[in-house]
Scaffold this active site. Structure first.
Site, mmCIF file in Angstrom:
data_model
loop_
_atom_site.group_PDB
_atom_site.id
_atom_site.type_symbol
_atom_site.label_atom_id
_atom_site.label_comp_id
_atom_site.label_asym_id
_atom_site.label_seq_id
_atom_site.Cartn_x
_atom_site.Cartn_y
_atom_site.Cartn_z
ATOM 1 N N LYS A 1 17.740 -8.089 42.954
ATOM 2 C CA LYS A 1 17.892 -6.832 43.690
ATOM 3 C C LYS A 1 18.697 -7.156 44.955
ATOM 4 C CE LYS A 1 14.910 -3.832 46.448
ATOM 5 N NZ LYS A 1 13.543 -3.814 47.007
ATOM 6 N N LYS B 1 9.590 8.923 48.058
ATOM 7 C CA LYS B 1 8.207 8.876 47.565
ATOM 8 C C LYS B 1 7.266 8.645 48.730
ATOM 9 C CE LYS B 1 9.068 7.194 42.973
ATOM 10 N NZ LYS B 1 10.108 6.235 42.628
ATOM 11 N N GLU C 1 23.741 4.037 41.618
ATOM 12 C CA GLU C 1 23.227 2.687 41.902
ATOM 13 C C GLU C 1 22.761 1.991 40.626
ATOM 14 O OE1 GLU C 1 19.256 1.935 43.231
ATOM 15 O OE2 GLU C 1 18.941 4.023 43.798
HETATM 16 N N1 PSU Z 1 12.694 4.416 45.756
HETATM 17 C C1 PSU Z 1 12.581 5.053 44.577
HETATM 18 N N2 PSU Z 1 13.223 4.541 43.485
HETATM 19 C C2 PSU Z 1 14.002 3.414 43.567
HETATM 20 C C3 PSU Z 1 14.127 2.756 44.831
HETATM 21 C C4 PSU Z 1 13.463 3.303 45.892
HETATM 22 O O1 PSU Z 1 11.895 6.059 44.494
HETATM 23 O O2 PSU Z 1 14.577 2.987 42.549
HETATM 24 C C5 PSU Z 1 15.011 1.533 44.946
HETATM 25 C C6 PSU Z 1 16.420 1.932 45.409
HETATM 26 O O3 PSU Z 1 17.373 1.045 44.843
HETATM 27 C C7 PSU Z 1 16.335 1.719 46.911
HETATM 28 C C8 PSU Z 1 15.471 0.465 46.974
HETATM 29 O O4 PSU Z 1 17.590 1.541 47.545
HETATM 30 O O5 PSU Z 1 14.502 0.666 45.961
HETATM 31 C C9 PSU Z 1 14.844 0.262 48.325
HETATM 32 O O6 PSU Z 1 14.248 -0.990 48.374
HETATM 33 P P1 PSU Z 1 13.677 -1.543 49.771
HETATM 34 O O7 PSU Z 1 12.535 -0.639 50.107
HETATM 35 O O8 PSU Z 1 13.261 -2.951 49.481
HETATM 36 O O9 PSU Z 1 14.799 -1.435 50.762
#
Ligand code: PSU
Ligand code: MN
Length: 303
Positions: A87, A160, A25
């Site tokens: 993003k 996390k 990604e």
């Molecule tokens: N969690 C992590 N590191 C990251 C992300 C999430 O520990 O880099 C990033 C990834 O790209 C994931 C995105 O797909 O955040 C999720 O964002 P949201 O919660 O807004 O869907």
């Protein structure tokens, strides 16, 4: 082929010859780590994937084109522009492409574009999930819905605990997404190897993981598979240090009224700030570990 997609020639050739390819990604580069460590890490991840017998394909949106495979110059561009790049989740793809803009792909959009290109295995750090307090905010990452519907295996280090890990597993169960522990019966929590939550199955070898995923695809079941690969022991962090930082990050998030797509980047940046260089190093090391495992699974899948 999808008319909005460009596949890097090296990646297209590997796919045509049935050789292993691993998707990566770009949000982890632009939003997940600071420059220049983000670029150095991405280039080292590419090298590790090659060393383990697969071709790396970083996924992104550049000038309104969906890209499967970036050059080192394009990786440098994403790393340098960082959070100035949008993003991009599923809902952003059409608008960004129609307007000819750049986008950093999350787990959800990397899965979509990998699938368009014919790539089955994807390595990342951590996935999005059900946020704490989601029973009132309804903040559930689009990553989970994508895992429910798109046939790509995501290799991660768990999630996390900025998230509600129990609710994240419940959501995945409801949507039929298998959660496999790589050499562990427990869901790892990204910085640490333990979370207190069990995975659905423990599998210990790349060959058996590849076989399980191939069986799911050949059976015609929709959706992906989540492989949770714990951070190597020597790089894992102190559980109390991390949970203290996460509690403080969540407090500041609520205090500042952060919401929507900003929530995850805000929490990730705060945790990093509060734990200093330790968490960045852990993040880099677990990414290397996931890249190596994903490449081995991709190689086993192609046998
Ligand atoms: N969690 C992590 N590191 C990251 C992300 C999430 O520990 O880099 C990033 C990834 O790209 C994931 C995105 O797909 O955040 C999720 O964002 P949201 O919660 O807004 O869907
Ligand atoms: Mn969200």
């Amino acid at each position: 082929m999808n008319k909005f997609l460009d596949i890097k020639p090296e990646v297209a050739q590997a796919l045509a010859e049935g050789k292993p390819v691993v998707a990566l990604e770009s949000t982890i580069i632009s939003h997940g780590m600071p420059y220049p460590q983000n670029v150095q890490t991405a280039l080292e991840v590419d090298r590790i994937i090659r060393e383990n017998g697969a071709v790396p394909a970083t996924i992104a949106i550049i000038g309104g084109r969906l890209k499967a495979g970036l050059s080192p110059e394009e990786i440098e561009y994403f790393g340098k522009k960082g959070t100035q790049i949008a993003k991009a989740s599923r809902r952003d793809l059409a608008a960004l492409c129609a307007r000819g803009e750049d986008g950093a792909t999350t787990v959800a959009t990397t899965m979509i574009i990998a699938h368009m290109a014919g790539i089955k295995i994807f390595a990342t750090g951590g996935i999005g999930g059900v946020h704490r307090g989601a029973e009132t905010t309804m903040d559930i990452s689009a990553d989970l819905e994508e895992l429910a519907s798109t046939p790509v295996m995501v290799v991660c280090a768990g999630a996390k605990s900025i998230l509600d890990l129990g609710l994240t597993l419940e959501y995945l169960e409801t949507h039929g997404v298998p959660v496999i522990g790589y050499g562990t019966p427990e869901l790892p929590a990204f910085y640490t190897r333990k979370s207190g939550f069990a995975v659905d199955y423990r599998i210990d070898t790349p060959e058996e993981v590849a076989k399980a995923f191939k069986t799911q695809i050949e059976m015609g079941l929709r959706g992906g598979m989540l492989l949770a690969n714990p951070i190597p022991e020597e790089y894992s962090m102190d559980a109390d240090e991390i949970s203290g930082a996460i509690a403080e990050a969540l407090r500041q998030c609520a205090e500042n009224g952060v919401h929507g797509k900003e929530t995850t980047p805000f929490l990730l940046a705060k945790v990093k700030e509060l734990t200093g260089g330790d968490s960045l190093n852990a993040n880099i090391q677990l990414m290397y570990n996931n890249a190596a495992v994903a490449a081995k699974i991709a190689a086993a899948y192609c046998k």
